[in-house]
Design a protein around this motif. Structure first.
Motif, PDB file in Angstrom:
ATOM      1  N   UNK A   1       0.810  -1.221   0.000  1.00  0.00           N
ATOM      2  CA  UNK A   1       0.000   0.000   0.000  1.00  0.00           C
ATOM      3  C   UNK A   1       0.843   1.271   0.000  1.00  0.00           C
ATOM      4  N   UNK A   2       2.107   1.183   0.402  1.00  0.00           N
ATOM      5  CA  UNK A   2       2.956   2.380   0.425  1.00  0.00           C
ATOM      6  C   UNK A   2       3.736   2.570  -0.865  1.00  0.00           C
ATOM      7  N   UNK A   3       3.605   1.660  -1.814  1.00  0.00           N
ATOM      8  CA  UNK A   3       4.351   1.760  -3.064  1.00  0.00           C
ATOM      9  C   UNK A   3       3.761   2.848  -3.946  1.00  0.00           C
ATOM     10  N   UNK A   4       4.621   3.511  -4.676  1.00  0.00           N
ATOM     11  CA  UNK A   4       4.181   4.576  -5.568  1.00  0.00           C
ATOM     12  C   UNK A   4       4.360   4.192  -7.025  1.00  0.00           C
ATOM     13  N   UNK A   5       4.179   5.170  -7.890  1.00  0.00           N
ATOM     14  CA  UNK A   5       4.306   4.964  -9.330  1.00  0.00           C
ATOM     15  C   UNK A   5       5.479   5.782  -9.847  1.00  0.00           C
ATOM     16  N   UNK A   6       6.360   5.145 -10.591  1.00  0.00           N
ATOM     17  CA  UNK A   6       7.531   5.845 -11.122  1.00  0.00           C
ATOM     18  C   UNK A   6       7.137   6.832 -12.218  1.00  0.00           C
ATOM     19  N   UNK A   7       7.857   7.939 -12.279  1.00  0.00           N
ATOM     20  CA  UNK A   7       7.785   8.782 -13.472  1.00  0.00           C
ATOM     21  C   UNK A   7       8.839   8.344 -14.477  1.00  0.00           C
ATOM     22  N   UNK A   8       9.831   7.632 -14.017  1.00  0.00           N
ATOM     23  CA  UNK A   8      10.814   6.952 -14.863  1.00  0.00           C
ATOM     24  C   UNK A   8      11.474   5.891 -13.993  1.00  0.00           C
ATOM     25  N   UNK A   9      12.077   4.899 -14.612  1.00  0.00           N
ATOM     26  CA  UNK A   9      12.779   3.860 -13.867  1.00  0.00           C
ATOM     27  C   UNK A   9      13.966   3.398 -14.686  1.00  0.00           C
ATOM     28  N   UNK A  10      15.151   3.438 -14.093  1.00  0.00           N
ATOM     29  CA  UNK A  10      16.376   3.059 -14.786  1.00  0.00           C
ATOM     30  C   UNK A  10      16.827   1.700 -14.271  1.00  0.00           C
ATOM     31  N   UNK A  11      16.798   0.716 -15.128  1.00  0.00           N
ATOM     32  CA  UNK A  11      17.181  -0.640 -14.756  1.00  0.00           C
ATOM     33  C   UNK A  11      18.697  -0.737 -14.596  1.00  0.00           C
ATOM     34  N   UNK A  12      19.179  -1.806 -13.943  1.00  0.00           N
ATOM     35  CA  UNK A  12      20.630  -2.019 -13.885  1.00  0.00           C
ATOM     36  C   UNK A  12      21.269  -2.085 -15.272  1.00  0.00           C
ATOM     37  N   UNK A  13      20.624  -2.790 -16.194  1.00  0.00           N
ATOM     38  CA  UNK A  13      21.183  -2.877 -17.548  1.00  0.00           C
ATOM     39  C   UNK A  13      21.240  -1.507 -18.200  1.00  0.00           C
ATOM     40  N   UNK A  14      20.197  -0.688 -17.990  1.00  0.00           N
ATOM     41  CA  UNK A  14      20.175   0.645 -18.575  1.00  0.00           C
ATOM     42  C   UNK A  14      21.214   1.561 -17.969  1.00  0.00           C
ATOM     43  N   UNK A  15      21.312   1.570 -16.644  1.00  0.00           N
ATOM     44  CA  UNK A  15      22.266   2.457 -15.981  1.00  0.00           C
ATOM     45  C   UNK A  15      23.708   2.063 -16.222  1.00  0.00           C
ATOM     46  N   UNK A  16      23.992   0.769 -16.104  1.00  0.00           N
ATOM     47  CA  UNK A  16      25.367   0.297 -16.299  1.00  0.00           C
ATOM     48  C   UNK A  16      25.777   0.429 -17.767  1.00  0.00           C
ATOM     49  N   UNK A  17      24.844   0.116 -18.666  1.00  0.00           N
ATOM     50  CA  UNK A  17      25.139   0.230 -20.093  1.00  0.00           C
ATOM     51  C   UNK A  17      25.448   1.662 -20.503  1.00  0.00           C
ATOM     52  N   UNK A  18      24.663   2.613 -19.998  1.00  0.00           N
ATOM     53  CA  UNK A  18      24.903   4.024 -20.318  1.00  0.00           C
ATOM     54  C   UNK A  18      26.268   4.478 -19.817  1.00  0.00           C
ATOM     55  N   UNK A  19      26.608   4.072 -18.587  1.00  0.00           N
ATOM     56  CA  UNK A  19      27.908   4.476 -18.024  1.00  0.00           C
ATOM     57  C   UNK A  19      29.054   3.802 -18.765  1.00  0.00           C
ATOM     58  N   UNK A  20      28.857   2.574 -19.216  1.00  0.00           N
ATOM     59  CA  UNK A  20      29.898   1.895 -19.995  1.00  0.00           C
ATOM     60  C   UNK A  20      30.145   2.621 -21.313  1.00  0.00           C
ATOM     61  N   UNK A  21      29.077   3.081 -21.938  1.00  0.00           N
ATOM     62  CA  UNK A  21      29.241   3.855 -23.177  1.00  0.00           C
ATOM     63  C   UNK A  21      30.063   5.119 -22.927  1.00  0.00           C
ATOM     64  N   UNK A  22      29.785   5.805 -21.818  1.00  0.00           N
ATOM     65  CA  UNK A  22      30.532   7.025 -21.499  1.00  0.00           C
ATOM     66  C   UNK A  22      32.022   6.732 -21.322  1.00  0.00           C
ATOM     67  N   UNK A  23      32.316   5.525 -20.769  1.00  0.00           N
ATOM     68  CA  UNK A  23      33.714   5.147 -20.555  1.00  0.00           C
ATOM     69  C   UNK A  23      34.334   4.484 -21.773  1.00  0.00           C
ATOM     70  N   UNK A  24      33.545   4.394 -22.856  1.00  0.00           N
ATOM     71  CA  UNK A  24      33.993   3.736 -24.093  1.00  0.00           C
ATOM     72  C   UNK A  24      34.351   2.280 -23.839  1.00  0.00           C
ATOM     73  N   UNK A  25      33.527   1.641 -23.029  1.00  0.00           N
ATOM     74  CA  UNK A  25      33.648   0.203 -22.765  1.00  0.00           C
ATOM     75  C   UNK A  25      32.498  -0.509 -23.469  1.00  0.00           C
ATOM     76  N   UNK A  26      32.805  -1.530 -24.238  1.00  0.00           N
ATOM     77  CA  UNK A  26      31.768  -2.299 -24.917  1.00  0.00           C
ATOM     78  C   UNK A  26      30.974  -3.111 -23.894  1.00  0.00           C
TER      79      UNK A  26
END
Length: 335
Positions: free
Chosen positions: A151-176
């Motif tokens: 009952x205390x859970x809310x609704x996201x306006x956005x949600x960044x998954x581990x794959x999304x967050x780690x993948x984005x940071x890997x791109x910034x570091x030029x890591x495949x």
């Protein structure tokens, strides 16, 4: 005056119906509401226009008495955007500070371009839930989880998954990088891991409030095993990749013993549910942008038998817990 977490036998829509049909006097409802809102009134909160949202629907327009489909058509939700850069900064900071480092051998973390050219992100818990991200009230549990359910859970306006967050940071570091979310048929995951400088396996289990069940778990977990075949995935990946990094998300202890001492499992991080910035927070820790400064609120037992046994069958009819400690919860007093 108030019913929580919200059973509808007498309250909720039935309370509105009772007022509409005259079973409950309007004056009685006003009396209840006055006590509930007295704190806000005392604090000087003044909202003469009334609420700007309806918790029962996302619709903009609808009946004034939404559940009963009665009354005039009014604006139910004004969809006021209360987000700010400050809000998001607090959300992200809280998520980062909730991450706990359980193991880091051979300088596995942080990930850097100098020692890491390619990573594999593996596991069903790393990607999107098949039911979406806004099913937190009754629980999702088939993918990445940023919140418990209830009952205390809310609704996201956005949600960044581990794959999304780690993948984005890997791109910034030029890591495949490559993401494979299949945890049962592990051939593709193992093929990917065999060519990776680091294999990141994401695992979880989902707990919540006992208003519904997720995969047969009613609120609390039935056992301490990670979900989605994660343990065999960790074991198989670590058998072919000597730099396997495990990310665990759960609302309680889990059984770490099947892999924690494995020399090829070089790093393990743990957190509870980190909210909308889940993946971004993980990436900041993995790549050394932030330190994993979180602390455990409990102890991981060496053996699952060391925990208090799970009671799944109660012999006593209508069992009752009596809390006689008053405010002295967890304290013992001499008689």
């Amino acid at each position: 005056d108030m019913n929580m977490p919200g059973e509808t036998k007498y309250f909720g829509g039935n309370l509105t119906t009772a007022v509409l049909n005259g079973t409950l006097p309007q004056e009685r409802l006003d009396d209840m509401v006055t006590r509930i809102l007295s704190g806000l009134i005392y604090a000087g909160v003044d909202n003469p226009d009334g609420p700007n949202y309806n918790a029962q629907t996302f619709l903009t327009q609808g009946h004034e008495y939404f559940v009963q489909k009665k009354g005039d058509i009014i604006t139910l939700n004004k969809h006021v955007d209360v987000r700010s850069d400050f809000n998001r900064a607090v959300s992200l900071k809280s998520a980062v500070e909730g991450i706990v480092l359980l193991k880091n051998e051979q300088n596995a973390l942080p990930l850097t371009k100098e020692k890491t050219k390619r990573i594999s992100i593996l596991g069903q818990a790393a990607g999107d839930d098949s039911k979406g991200t806004s099913c937190a009230l009754y629980g999702c549990g088939t993918g990445a989880t940023g919140t418990g359910y209830g009952s205390a859970a809310g609704t996201y306006t956005y949600f960044i998954t581990p794959a999304g967050g780690i993948g984005t940071r890997a791109q910034e570091a030029k890591i495949s990088y490559e993401f494979i979310g299949e945890s049962w048929d592990q051939k593709d995951a193992m093929d990917s891991a065999s060519f990776a400088d680091a294999a990141i396996v994401v695992a979880n289990s989902v707990v919540g409030e006992e208003i519904d069940q997720v995969d047969g778990n009613y609120g609390d977990l039935n056992n301490l095993t990670l979900w989605h075949n994660a343990v065999p995935l960790i074991q198989n990946i670590s058998s072919i990749n000597n730099n396997t990094i495990v990310i665990i998300t759960s609302g309680q202890q889990v059984d770490l013993e099947p892999f924690i001492e494995n020399e090829n499992v070089t790093a393990v991080i743990y957190s509870s549910y980190l909210g909308q910035d889940f993946g971004t927070a993980l990436a900041k820790v993995l790549f050394g942008d932030e330190n994993p400064s979180g602390k455990l609120p409990f102890t991981f037992a060496k053996n699952v038998e060391d925990y208090i046994p799970i009671i799944n069958k109660v012999e006593v009819q209508n069992p009752v817990d009596r809390y006689n400690e008053s405010i002295f919860v967890d304290y013992y007093s001499n008689p």
